[in-house]
Design an enzyme around this catalytic site. Sequence first.
Site, PDB file in Angstrom:
ATOM      1  N   HIS A 168      -1.935   8.966   1.910  1.00 46.26           N
ATOM      2  CA  HIS A 168      -1.510   8.911   0.513  1.00 46.26           C
ATOM      3  C   HIS A 168      -0.025   8.581   0.395  1.00 46.26           C
ATOM      4  O   HIS A 168       0.768   8.881   1.285  1.00 46.26           O
ATOM      5  CB  HIS A 168      -1.752  10.268  -0.172  1.00 46.26           C
ATOM      6  CG  HIS A 168      -3.186  10.558  -0.481  1.00 46.26           C
ATOM      7  ND1 HIS A 168      -3.785  11.766  -0.200  1.00 46.26           N
ATOM      8  CD2 HIS A 168      -4.139   9.811  -1.077  1.00 46.26           C
ATOM      9  CE1 HIS A 168      -5.053  11.741  -0.599  1.00 46.26           C
ATOM     10  NE2 HIS A 168      -5.294  10.566  -1.131  1.00 46.26           N
ATOM     11  N   CYS A 268      -0.673  18.631  -2.696  1.00 41.80           N
ATOM     12  CA  CYS A 268      -2.073  18.341  -3.022  1.00 41.80           C
ATOM     13  C   CYS A 268      -2.869  19.566  -3.458  1.00 41.80           C
ATOM     14  O   CYS A 268      -3.947  19.423  -4.018  1.00 41.80           O
ATOM     15  CB  CYS A 268      -2.766  17.621  -1.877  1.00 41.80           C
ATOM     16  SG  CYS A 268      -2.809  18.532  -0.380  1.00 41.80           S
TER      17      CYS A 268
HETATM   18  C1  CIR Z   1      -9.074  14.051   1.891  1.00 40.82           C
HETATM   19  O1  CIR Z   1      -9.091  13.363   2.918  1.00 40.82           O
HETATM   20  O2  CIR Z   1      -9.359  13.590   0.795  1.00 40.82           O
HETATM   21  C2  CIR Z   1      -8.693  15.506   2.004  1.00 40.82           C
HETATM   22  N1  CIR Z   1      -9.214  16.030   3.227  1.00 40.82           N
HETATM   23  C3  CIR Z   1      -7.198  15.676   1.965  1.00 40.82           C
HETATM   24  C4  CIR Z   1      -6.619  15.311   0.633  1.00 40.82           C
HETATM   25  C5  CIR Z   1      -5.174  15.578   0.564  1.00 40.82           C
HETATM   26  N2  CIR Z   1      -4.698  15.229  -0.708  1.00 40.82           N
HETATM   27  C6  CIR Z   1      -3.433  14.911  -0.962  1.00 40.82           C
HETATM   28  O3  CIR Z   1      -2.595  14.853  -0.079  1.00 40.82           O
HETATM   29  N3  CIR Z   1      -3.135  14.616  -2.209  1.00 40.82           N
END
Ligand code: CIR
Length: 276
Positions: A168, A268
């Site tokens: 991201h 997140c």
């Molecule tokens: C994913 O791969 O979507 C989740 N395991 C981790 C998301 C992390 N989100 C973020 O950094 N905004």
Amino acid sequence: MYAIVRNLPLSFASCVTSVDNNANPINIELAQKQHDDYVNVIKEHVKQVIEVPADEAHPDCCFVEDNAIVVEDKAIINYLGAESRRKEVSGVENALKEVPVIKDIVHMHDIDPEATLDGGDVLYTGKHLLIGLSHRTNQRGADVLAKVFSEKCPVYTIKSLLSHDSLHFKCIVSMLDDHTLLITDHQAGHDVQEEINQFTNNHYEFIRVPEQVPSNILSLDGGKFIIYQQDFPESEKVILEELHKKRGVQVKSLCMSELIKADGALTCCSILIPSK
Ligand code: CIR
């Protein structure tokens, strides 16, 4: 300020991740403790914390940042890049309905069914909405945000992330306050910084940290207090010197090792919404 957080499900170890956790699997109890510590620190700084119950059917549901973008009184419910996560958004949508400042909620998928976007790719600084294209966020997703939010603030699409191996946009850059960003000193950070500078006419001061994970901080109290990742001593030196000593920012480090195994960062696990 309001914060939306979501409890970590027992199914968390089945999350989507790019990390090979075979040798060192996610410890679910420790992950829950780390998440609780994070929520408790937020509660010390944010008056209204809305806690959404965990959804066992969605192992990644604690990563609420990806679910929605809020700018002032308007929210958009995202259509996430990872198919397995798309239905987790309803819990966060219900929480957004409890936030009095939010007057209008729209769904990305209703505006353009081809659009995908994760909130981890969107940095709203209060002055600009910066969207990083990634393997989760496509141009059409960025176009939907531009359409919905350009009456509120300038919206810019950053493309250089696509040539780097990063999940991201906010794994590379995060915000201290509306004129200061923290960014990784890796090539991805340099490329992203150049693009942000071009769009915003050098509006931001950048603080570079040597590693990638700690470039994601959670800034509270308008940048007077931050949470940063423990166990990255090189970056910690910069944070203590540049943020704490020079700028008087209060700092708190948290160990989030089990969430890092799920590709999770600090921003997140919450959605922060100013009261006005
Ligand atoms: C994913 O791969 O979507 C989740 N395991 C981790 C998301 C992390 N989100 C973020 O950094 N905004």
